[in-house]
Design a protein around this motif. Structure first.
Motif, short mmCIF file in Angstrom:
data_model
loop_
_atom_site.label_atom_id
_atom_site.label_comp_id
_atom_site.label_asym_id
_atom_site.label_seq_id
_atom_site.Cartn_x
_atom_site.Cartn_y
_atom_site.Cartn_z
N GLU A 123 -5.86 -1.80 -12.41
CA GLU A 123 -6.19 -3.10 -11.85
C GLU A 123 -7.16 -3.02 -10.67
N ASP A 124 -7.19 -1.89 -9.97
CA ASP A 124 -7.99 -1.81 -8.75
C ASP A 124 -9.47 -1.93 -9.03
N ASN A 125 -10.20 -2.52 -8.08
CA ASN A 125 -11.65 -2.66 -8.17
C ASN A 125 -12.31 -1.83 -7.07
N PHE A 126 -13.47 -1.28 -7.39
CA PHE A 126 -14.22 -0.45 -6.46
C PHE A 126 -15.67 -0.93 -6.40
N LEU A 127 -16.18 -1.01 -5.18
CA LEU A 127 -17.60 -1.27 -4.96
C LEU A 127 -18.33 0.06 -4.98
N ILE A 128 -19.39 0.14 -5.77
CA ILE A 128 -20.22 1.34 -5.81
C ILE A 128 -21.62 0.92 -5.39
N ALA A 129 -22.17 1.61 -4.40
CA ALA A 129 -23.48 1.25 -3.86
C ALA A 129 -24.31 2.49 -3.65
N ASP A 130 -25.56 2.43 -4.08
CA ASP A 130 -26.54 3.46 -3.75
C ASP A 130 -27.41 2.91 -2.63
N GLY B 250 -33.23 10.60 -0.11
CA GLY B 250 -32.60 9.80 0.93
C GLY B 250 -31.65 8.74 0.42
N VAL B 251 -31.15 8.90 -0.80
CA VAL B 251 -30.19 7.95 -1.38
C VAL B 251 -28.79 8.50 -1.22
N TRP B 252 -27.88 7.64 -0.81
CA TRP B 252 -26.48 8.03 -0.62
C TRP B 252 -25.59 7.15 -1.51
N ARG B 253 -24.65 7.78 -2.18
CA ARG B 253 -23.67 7.06 -2.98
C ARG B 253 -22.44 6.77 -2.13
N ILE B 254 -22.05 5.50 -2.09
CA ILE B 254 -20.86 5.06 -1.36
C ILE B 254 -19.95 4.31 -2.32
N ASP B 255 -18.67 4.71 -2.36
CA ASP B 255 -17.65 4.00 -3.13
C ASP B 255 -16.63 3.45 -2.14
N LEU B 256 -16.32 2.18 -2.27
CA LEU B 256 -15.31 1.54 -1.41
C LEU B 256 -14.27 0.84 -2.28
N GLN B 257 -13.02 1.19 -2.11
CA GLN B 257 -11.95 0.50 -2.82
C GLN B 257 -11.81 -0.90 -2.27
N LEU B 258 -11.70 -1.90 -3.18
CA LEU B 258 -11.63 -3.30 -2.75
C LEU B 258 -10.26 -3.93 -3.00
N GLY B 259 -9.49 -3.39 -3.92
CA GLY B 259 -8.20 -4.00 -4.22
C GLY B 259 -8.20 -4.70 -5.56
N VAL C 281 -21.87 -7.19 0.71
CA VAL C 281 -21.91 -5.73 0.66
C VAL C 281 -22.35 -5.15 2.00
N ILE C 282 -23.40 -5.71 2.57
CA ILE C 282 -24.00 -5.13 3.79
C ILE C 282 -23.01 -5.06 4.95
N PRO C 283 -22.23 -6.11 5.24
CA PRO C 283 -21.24 -5.99 6.33
C PRO C 283 -20.22 -4.88 6.09
N ARG C 284 -19.80 -4.68 4.85
CA ARG C 284 -18.85 -3.61 4.55
C ARG C 284 -19.47 -2.25 4.86
N LEU C 285 -20.73 -2.08 4.46
CA LEU C 285 -21.40 -0.80 4.70
C LEU C 285 -21.65 -0.58 6.19
N LYS C 286 -21.94 -1.63 6.92
CA LYS C 286 -22.14 -1.49 8.37
C LYS C 286 -20.86 -1.06 9.06
N MET D 250 -18.74 0.90 7.86
CA MET D 250 -18.59 2.33 7.57
C MET D 250 -19.64 3.16 8.31
N LEU D 251 -20.89 2.72 8.27
CA LEU D 251 -22.01 3.53 8.76
C LEU D 251 -22.35 3.27 10.22
N GLY D 252 -21.98 2.12 10.72
CA GLY D 252 -22.32 1.73 12.08
C GLY D 252 -23.39 0.64 12.09
N GLU D 253 -23.33 -0.22 13.09
CA GLU D 253 -24.24 -1.35 13.16
C GLU D 253 -25.70 -0.94 13.34
N ASP D 254 -25.92 0.23 13.93
CA ASP D 254 -27.29 0.63 14.25
C ASP D 254 -27.99 1.38 13.12
N VAL D 255 -27.25 1.73 12.07
CA VAL D 255 -27.85 2.48 10.97
C VAL D 255 -28.64 1.54 10.07
#
Length: 538
Positions: free
Chosen positions: A207-214, A247-256, A270-275, A277-282
């Protein structure tokens, strides 16, 4: 956005088959020009089998999709002539780290021993992989190999017969009919071939969903696999970070469980979730975003008469563990030499049943590991979560707990224990090179062992006497004579002799062990050759 997604690399061209007065028969038709279909086409084409690839697309896959390629598939790709471009472009890694909350609880090395030509893993975007495979097809075509790829040729109907398969194919210029002695379906998890034949999967859907982002960004994270349980930036869930080329990074985030998938894929969400994780300045740019769920399922049988399924069309696993594309390449590695032998009349058609036996075994092994990973990553009850978190806490200081941590059991080659093609191992030797096992690589001075075992039956002798050639019922087996003196590191002895002073191996074209004994016995090895080619099964 990467323009490679938009550029046709096997664009539509009208074929003579479309103007033929009757359906043209091909030896092998492959449906799907993804990694598995292209690998099968290369493997067959290199052996002189006439093969036609049909795909409803004309480009590489959108998004990087599969990115982790393990050592065994890289060794298979070496045999296909396209392993080196993969390694040259890919990001090589062996080290993984596991975090619980904001603590690193342990790390692991996937290739702790030396003496292998290929690394434990590389990371490489699937669109590059597909491009390199197409380049290899073009190279083989220039050398006269009988391979053809037809883009924007969509199979709309399939009719199966005892000695061939008939296909209705739709193109931009209308439809036509074509026939195949053999059809290999490599058309992905949603396989239209499977649907047209009224076949389905058995297994579990989670049932779980995951966000996958490059994500394209400049970052100083090391070239490692980082996995978080319950991180501060995604509380109560999990996360994964991998580096790719360019310079591409794979990020997986479990969403529920209960989410709006289309909403979650929007950049403004998506962008707020990644920020976090990575920090506001990245600074970063989204290249590709998708939502997926775990599925651990397979077809009950992979062979249905003259139609054979491979890759995601035959089986699905969760992406944690890199078992999808890697197992698909092992499917084709297992299938193509057998199909070649049947086509040439050197083996009975029943040899193809061993593909079903061996690769269903491989799929079950992957599904078991993938299901266990999923249950550990996403506990289904509060008690399960308490136990999991206790294991993670203990793993920070205690070695015994670390094997219990499961962030995805990473892809390893399958050993075909119980295969009907194996001969009995009567007299010992290392467990890792028992009949059914894939041959481990070993250093031989400035060279390595596996390239010498590629694509043919081989009699490997180590400090043992045997004929230079054995011919048995049309099968020619040449000897590769080695000595432990060829390898001062002694890895050849450790991996192939163990406590024995000598050894004789019958190696299959896919570099799996068919038979092993400490010395050569002609009758036993002739029987082993017949058994390994499906002629003398008991």
């Amino acid at each position: 956005m990467n323009k490679i997604f938009e550029t046709p690399i096997y664009g539509y061209q009208r074929s003579p088959d479309q103007d033929a007065p009757a359906p043209v028969r091909h030896q092998v038709i492959i449906i799907g020009a993804g990694p598995v279909g292209l690998a099968a086409a290369i493997d067959l084409g290199q052996q002189g089998v006439e093969v036609l690839v049909l795909d409803d697309n004309d480009k590489v896959s959108f998004g990087s999709r599969a990115i982790c390629f393990a050592k065994r598939p890289l060794e298979i790709l070496d045999r296909l002539g396209c392993g080196q471009p993969m390694v040259d472009k890919g990001v090589v890694w062996n080290l993984g780290k596991v975090f619980f909350d904001d603590r690193k609880v342990f790390e692991f090395d996937l290739l702790p021993e030396k003496g292998h030509q290929r690394p434990a893993f590389i990371n490489l975007q699937q669109y590059y992989f597909e491009e390199y495979l197409v380049n290899r097809v073009r190279e083989l075509q220039s050398e006269g190999a009988p391979i053809e790829i037809r883009g924007r040729n969509k199979v709309e109907a399939i009719g199966t017969h005892h000695d061939h398969v008939k296909l209705e194919v739709e193109t931009p210029e209308g439809s036509y009919t074509v026939e195949a002695d053999w059809l290999v379906a490599c058309d992905g998890a949603g396989s239209p071939t499977r649907r047209m034949m009224g076949l389905d999967f058995v297994g579990r859907v989670f049932e779980d969903n995951f966000l996958i982002a490059d994500v394209i960004m400049e970052a100083d994270f090391p070239t490692e696999r980082w996995f978080w349980f319950d991180p501060p930036f995604n509380k109560g869930q999990s996360a994964l970070l991998h580096k790719q080329p360019d310079g591409v990074w794979r990020i997986d985030l479990q969403l529920g469980w209960d989410i709006d998938k289309e909403r979650e894929k929007r950049p403004e969400n998506v962008i707020p979730r990644l920020k976090q994780m990575l920090g506001e300045d990245v600074e970063f740019e989204l290249e590709w975003v998708s939502i997926y769920t775990f599925q651990c399922r397979r077809m009950e049988k992979f062979r249905h008469g003259r139609v054979i399924f491979a890759g995601d069309a035959a089986h699905q696993v969760s992406p944690f563990g890199a078992r999808g594309a890697n197992s698909g390449l092992q499917d084709t590695d297992n299938l193509c030499w057998k199909l070649k032998m049947v086509i040439d009349g050197n083996a009975p058609e029943s040899l193809l049943d061993s593909y079903d036996v061996e690769r269903v075994h491989g799929a079950d092994e992957n599904i078991l590991n993938s299901s266990r990973s999923t249950d550990f990553i996403t506990p289904k009850s509060e008690m399960s979560r308490v136990l999991r978190d206790a294991v993670l806490d203990l793993s920070e200081q205690y070695e015994f707990a670390r094997p219990l941590v499961n962030s995805g059991r990473l892809s390893v080659p399958c050993t075909y224990d119980g295969s009907p093609l194996n001969s009995a191992d009567a007299l010992g030797g290392p467990d890792r090179t028992r009949p059914g096992a894939p041959c481990p690589d070993a250093p031989l001075g400035d060279e390595f062992l596996l390239p010498k075992l590629a694509g043919k039956f081989t009699l490997l002798t180590i400090d043992a006497d045997a004929p230079d050639v054995i011919e048995e019922d049309g099968i020619r087996v040449e000897r590769l004579a080695l000595s432990v003196k060829d390898d001062p590191t002694l890895e050849l002895k450790r991996r192939y002799l163990g406590d024995c002073d000598s050894g004789v191996y019958l190696i299959r074209p896919d570099q799996h062990v068919a038979a092993r004994r400490p010395s050569f016995d002609e009758n036993q090895f002739r029987h082993a050759i017949r058994r390994a080619t499906g002629k003398d099964l008991q």
